[in-house]
Write a protein that holds these residues in place. Structure first.
Motif: not given
Length: 183
Positions: A67-68, A70-72, A74-75, A110, A112
Motif C-alpha cells: 500500500l505504502e 503504491n501511494e508513494k 503514484k505521488a 496498482d 492494492s
C-alpha cells in the motif's frame, strides 16, 4: 539514517547465524520500509512468509508495504510528470517516450490487490492467534482499501444454507467461508 543502516547491518549479521529466523527478516523489512526501500522490504517479508506461512505479522507488513509503495510511487510519478512537463521541455523532447512510458507504468501501478490478499491472510492468522490489536489494525488498513466489502460470517452462511434445506456439510461451508475471506 545512520541508525537504520546500522540496524540493517546488524540484522544481516544475525541472518548469517540464524538464516531461518522470520523475526529477523520481518524486522529488517521494517527498517527497509523506513528508508522507502520497498522492494527490499517486500522481499524480506516474503522470505519470512516462505519460512513460516502462518506468520501473520509478515503478511500484515507486506500488505502495508504494498500500500505504502503504491501511494508513494503514484505521488512521485505525478510530481515527476509536472516537473518534466513544465520545466524541462527540451529534456522532455529528448527523453519523452522513455519517460512517458515510465510515468504511465507507475501511474497505472496498482498493488492494492496484493495488499488486500496479504491483509486478509493476516486477519485470518490474527483471528486464529487471538491477536486483537493486530487484527484491528489489519482490518483498519483493509477498510481503507476496500471500505464497502465485508465477508459474511460463517454462521450466516450456514443459516442460509440450512434454511434452504440444502445438503451441504459444515466442512464444505467452512472451506467456502475461508475461500471468501482469502480471495
Amino acid at each position: 539514517m545512520g541508525d537504520i543502516n546500522g540496524a540493517i547491518l546488524d540484522l544481516n549479521q544475525l541472518l548469517l547465524i540464524q538464516p531461518k529466523n522470520t523475526e529477523i527478516y520481518k524486522n529488517r523489512g521494517n527498517y527497509y520500509r523506513k528508508q522507502d526501500s520497498f522492494y527490499e522490504a517486500i522481499e524480506d517479508y516474503s522470505q519470512a512468509i516462505e519460512i513460516n506461512p502462518d506468520y501473520g505479522l509478515a503478511y500484515f507488513h507486506r500488505g502495508s508495504a504494498y500500500l505504502e509503495f503504491n501511494e508513494k510511487a503514484k505521488a512521485q510519478t505525478s510530481q515527476l510528470y509536472k516537473i518534466l512537463f513544465k520545466s524541462f521541455i527540451s529534456l522532455w523532447l529528448q527523453l519523452g517516450i522513455n519517460i512517458l512510458t515510465l510515468i504511465i507504468f507507475f501511474k497505472n501501478l496498482d498493488l492494492s490487490q496484493e495488499a488486500i490478499e496479504d491483509l486478509r491472510l493476516a486477519l485470518n492468522l490474527f483471528e486464529k492467534g487471538k491477536d486483537v490489536e493486530y487484527y484491528e489494525e489489519a482490518q483498519r488498513l483493509l477498510d481503507t482499501i476496500h471500505p464497502d466489502y465485508c465477508e459474511p460470517k460463517l454462521s450466516v452462511i450456514s443459516k442460509n444454507v440450512h434454511s434452504q434445506k440444502l445438503q451441504i456439510s459444515d466442512n464444505i461451508l467452512r472451506r467456502y467461508h475461508l475461500a471468501l475471506k482469502t480471495r
